[in-house]
Motif scaffolding. Structure first.
Motif, PDB file in Angstrom:
ATOM      1  N   ALA A   1       0.805  -1.235  -0.185  1.00 11.43           N
ATOM      2  CA  ALA A   1       0.004  -0.039   0.083  1.00 11.43           C
ATOM      3  C   ALA A   1       0.977   1.331   0.112  1.00 11.43           C
ATOM      4  O   ALA A   1       2.133   1.257   0.437  1.00 11.43           O
ATOM      5  N   LYS A   2       0.502   2.440  -0.672  1.00 14.45           N
ATOM      6  CA  LYS A   2       0.953   3.516  -0.647  1.00 14.45           C
ATOM      7  C   LYS A   2       0.036   4.768   0.103  1.00 14.45           C
ATOM      8  O   LYS A   2      -1.270   4.517  -0.055  1.00 14.45           O
ATOM      9  N   THR A   3       1.024   5.432   0.745  1.00 16.66           N
ATOM     10  CA  THR A   3       0.143   6.422   1.542  1.00 16.66           C
ATOM     11  C   THR A   3      -0.117   7.784   0.874  1.00 16.66           C
ATOM     12  O   THR A   3       0.533   8.307   0.137  1.00 16.66           O
ATOM     13  N   PHE A   4      -1.471   8.314   1.059  1.00 24.20           N
ATOM     14  CA  PHE A   4      -1.828   9.642   0.664  1.00 24.20           C
ATOM     15  C   PHE A   4      -2.422  10.506   1.637  1.00 24.20           C
ATOM     16  O   PHE A   4      -3.295   9.889   2.497  1.00 24.20           O
ATOM     17  N   THR A   5      -2.160  11.808   1.615  1.00 19.00           N
ATOM     18  CA  THR A   5      -2.787  12.550   2.613  1.00 19.00           C
ATOM     19  C   THR A   5      -4.186  12.668   2.029  1.00 19.00           C
ATOM     20  O   THR A   5      -4.680  13.518   0.859  1.00 19.00           O
ATOM     21  N   PHE A   6      -5.242  12.222   2.772  1.00 18.15           N
ATOM     22  CA  PHE A   6      -6.698  12.375   2.206  1.00 18.15           C
ATOM     23  C   PHE A   6      -7.724  12.086   3.385  1.00 18.15           C
ATOM     24  O   PHE A   6      -7.519  11.123   4.211  1.00 18.15           O
ATOM     25  N   SER A   7      -8.803  12.743   3.460  1.00 15.49           N
ATOM     26  CA  SER A   7      -9.772  12.527   4.382  1.00 15.49           C
ATOM     27  C   SER A   7     -11.053  12.201   3.802  1.00 15.49           C
ATOM     28  O   SER A   7     -11.409  13.171   3.057  1.00 15.49           O
ATOM     29  N   ARG A   8     -11.474  11.049   3.993  1.00 17.89           N
ATOM     30  CA  ARG A   8     -12.873  10.651   3.389  1.00 17.89           C
ATOM     31  C   ARG A   8     -14.037  11.506   3.912  1.00 17.89           C
ATOM     32  O   ARG A   8     -14.334  11.424   5.100  1.00 17.89           O
ATOM     33  N   ASP A   9     -14.969  12.067   2.979  1.00 18.56           N
ATOM     34  CA  ASP A   9     -16.086  12.771   3.337  1.00 18.56           C
ATOM     35  C   ASP A   9     -16.869  11.701   4.224  1.00 18.56           C
ATOM     36  O   ASP A   9     -17.328  10.671   3.687  1.00 18.56           O
ATOM     37  N   THR A  10     -17.391  12.268   5.292  1.00 16.44           N
ATOM     38  CA  THR A  10     -18.374  11.533   6.052  1.00 16.44           C
ATOM     39  C   THR A  10     -17.875  10.177   6.135  1.00 16.44           C
ATOM     40  O   THR A  10     -18.781   9.152   5.837  1.00 16.44           O
ATOM     41  N   ALA A  11     -16.923  10.033   7.047  1.00 17.44           N
ATOM     42  CA  ALA A  11     -16.130   8.706   6.958  1.00 17.44           C
ATOM     43  C   ALA A  11     -16.931   7.630   7.534  1.00 17.44           C
ATOM     44  O   ALA A  11     -16.696   6.393   7.360  1.00 17.44           O
ATOM     45  N   ALA A  12     -17.808   8.013   8.689  1.00 18.14           N
ATOM     46  CA  ALA A  12     -18.517   6.909   9.460  1.00 18.14           C
ATOM     47  C   ALA A  12     -19.803   6.239   8.515  1.00 18.14           C
ATOM     48  O   ALA A  12     -20.469   5.415   8.780  1.00 18.14           O
ATOM     49  N   VAL A  13     -19.934   6.880   7.294  1.00 15.47           N
ATOM     50  CA  VAL A  13     -20.967   6.413   6.449  1.00 15.47           C
ATOM     51  C   VAL A  13     -20.413   5.577   5.086  1.00 15.47           C
ATOM     52  O   VAL A  13     -19.372   6.228   4.505  1.00 15.47           O
ATOM     53  N   LYS A  14     -21.063   4.536   4.925  1.00 14.81           N
ATOM     54  CA  LYS A  14     -20.521   3.776   3.783  1.00 14.81           C
ATOM     55  C   LYS A  14     -21.300   4.171   2.489  1.00 14.81           C
ATOM     56  O   LYS A  14     -22.086   3.495   2.153  1.00 14.81           O
ATOM     57  N   HIS A  15     -20.941   5.464   2.112  1.00 14.68           N
ATOM     58  CA  HIS A  15     -21.649   5.893   0.876  1.00 14.68           C
ATOM     59  C   HIS A  15     -21.167   5.519  -0.463  1.00 14.68           C
ATOM     60  O   HIS A  15     -19.878   5.199  -0.709  1.00 14.68           O
ATOM     61  N   ILE A  16     -21.803   6.026  -1.439  1.00 15.63           N
ATOM     62  CA  ILE A  16     -21.558   5.401  -2.767  1.00 15.63           C
ATOM     63  C   ILE A  16     -20.519   6.373  -3.438  1.00 15.63           C
ATOM     64  O   ILE A  16     -20.296   6.137  -4.671  1.00 15.63           O
ATOM     65  N   GLY A  17     -20.298   7.570  -2.777  1.00 13.61           N
ATOM     66  CA  GLY A  17     -19.129   8.503  -3.498  1.00 13.61           C
ATOM     67  C   GLY A  17     -17.839   8.176  -3.536  1.00 13.61           C
ATOM     68  O   GLY A  17     -17.016   8.355  -2.606  1.00 13.61           O
ATOM     69  N   LEU A  18     -17.339   7.111  -4.480  1.00 13.96           N
ATOM     70  CA  LEU A  18     -16.264   6.333  -4.295  1.00 13.96           C
ATOM     71  C   LEU A  18     -15.316   7.123  -5.194  1.00 13.96           C
ATOM     72  O   LEU A  18     -13.849   6.384  -5.180  1.00 13.96           O
ATOM     73  N   PHE A  19     -15.344   8.128  -5.908  1.00 19.60           N
ATOM     74  CA  PHE A  19     -14.373   8.517  -6.947  1.00 19.60           C
ATOM     75  C   PHE A  19     -13.072   8.990  -6.099  1.00 19.60           C
ATOM     76  O   PHE A  19     -11.915   8.529  -6.653  1.00 19.60           O
ATOM     77  N   PRO A  20     -13.029   9.548  -5.197  1.00 19.24           N
ATOM     78  CA  PRO A  20     -11.741   9.904  -4.443  1.00 19.24           C
ATOM     79  C   PRO A  20     -11.005   8.892  -4.296  1.00 19.24           C
ATOM     80  O   PRO A  20      -9.510   8.483  -4.363  1.00 19.24           O
ATOM     81  N   GLN A  21     -11.576   7.672  -3.677  1.00 17.26           N
ATOM     82  CA  GLN A  21     -10.825   6.435  -3.082  1.00 17.26           C
ATOM     83  C   GLN A  21     -10.353   5.675  -4.436  1.00 17.26           C
ATOM     84  O   GLN A  21      -9.159   5.347  -4.405  1.00 17.26           O
ATOM     85  N   LEU A  22     -10.966   5.565  -5.517  1.00 18.36           N
ATOM     86  CA  LEU A  22     -10.449   4.952  -6.705  1.00 18.36           C
ATOM     87  C   LEU A  22      -9.497   5.586  -7.403  1.00 18.36           C
ATOM     88  O   LEU A  22      -8.658   5.078  -8.127  1.00 18.36           O
ATOM     89  N   ARG A  23      -9.604   7.080  -7.561  1.00 20.33           N
ATOM     90  CA  ARG A  23      -8.559   7.854  -7.925  1.00 20.33           C
ATOM     91  C   ARG A  23      -7.267   7.724  -7.292  1.00 20.33           C
ATOM     92  O   ARG A  23      -6.281   7.344  -7.878  1.00 20.33           O
ATOM     93  N   LEU A  24      -7.209   7.594  -5.786  1.00 16.38           N
ATOM     94  CA  LEU A  24      -6.056   7.128  -5.190  1.00 16.38           C
ATOM     95  C   LEU A  24      -5.658   5.831  -5.160  1.00 16.38           C
ATOM     96  O   LEU A  24      -4.155   5.631  -5.460  1.00 16.38           O
TER      97      LEU A  24
END
Length: 261
Positions: free
Chosen positions: A118-141
């Motif tokens: 795994a490679k690290t990136f500085t990133f905070s997932r929006d509304t981290a406690a919710v398993k939401h379908i907005g996956l673009f940032p995670q998939l981009r990284l």
């Protein structure tokens, strides 16, 4: 296979997922008719539906649609339940919502899968406690990590704390054999919760920074699809391919009984 509210899904039904992309989901692995943490998955859907749509969700209704979709199917496979409103428009997301239930299935891989780097990136997932379908940032990284020769991404908060992986929770094993879950904004994964409840040895939640990583003797990823997966490297830090505590965690997870649908 895909069914919406227990019926065949149409292209029109799915347009909102593609064009508005607002909703939440949970993914479950079924093995021989049973699902580990099924109750926790239903609790997640109910909780997130209130947060995302300000609406109540009947877990028994969800289970009924899942049972219908699964039918008499046997073996191991993954089930995803996505909650969204086909009538919700991008320009008016504040309208009262009528959450619909989409059930899809896909093949399950062997568990545990091979170790990952795994490679690290500085990133905070929006509304981290919710398993939401907005996956673009995670998939981009994840894509950036893979193009750099790694398998996946690990997120680091702006204050330096490691949080979680692209679509999984991360844990470490320190020099004394204690399991350490990073104290940071993360999705409370079902597999992580099951391990926290079932593992009898020392386990803690504490801040873990990049400076702490070289002092860890092992690392691992957890989610429903992969169970407990070894992390062999984080950036340029190498970990042992195997560790007695990793083996113990896998054994504990394998012994957790699944719940019947």
């Amino acid at each position: 296979m895909a069914e919406l509210n227990g019926a065949s899904v149409s292209l029109e039904d799915l347009q909102t997922l593609a064009l508005t992309n607002y909703g939440h989901f949970t993914s479950m692995r079924m093995d021989d008719g049973a699902i580990r943490g099924l109750t926790l998955h239903m609790e997640r859907l109910v909780r997130d539906c209130r947060l995302v749509f300000n609406a109540d969700l009947d877990p028994e209704r969800v289970l009924g649609y899942v049972r219908k979709a699964v039918g008499q199917r046997t073996g191991s496979f993954n089930i995803r339940v996505t909650i969204f409103d086909p009538g919700l428009e991008m320009g008016h997301p504040g309208a009262d919502a009528d959450p619909h239930i989409l059930v899809t299935t896909r093949p399950a891989g062997a568990m545990p899968p091979p170790s990952l780097k795994a490679k690290t990136f500085t990133f905070s997932r929006d509304t981290a406690a919710v398993k939401h379908i907005g996956l673009f940032p995670q998939l981009r990284l994840r894509r950036e990590a893979q193009r750099a020769g790694f398998d996946d991404a690990v997120f680091v908060e702006a204050d330096g704390r490691i949080s979680e992986g692209g679509t999984w929770n991360m844990g470490f094993i320190d020099e004394s054999g204690v399991v350490v879950w990073p104290d940071a904004p993360v999705l409370p994964g079902v597999t992580m919760q099951l391990l926290q409840a079932a593992y009898d040895e020392k386990m803690t939640t504490a801040p873990v920074t990049l400076a702490d990583v070289p002092r860890m003797r092992a690392a691992f990823a957890t989610n429903t699809s992969i169970g407990v997966r070894t992390i062999s490297a984080l950036d340029d830090v190498q970990f042992a391919a195997e560790d007695p505590v990793l083996s113990a965690l896998r054994d504990v997870y394998a012994d957790i009984p699944g719940e019947r649908l």
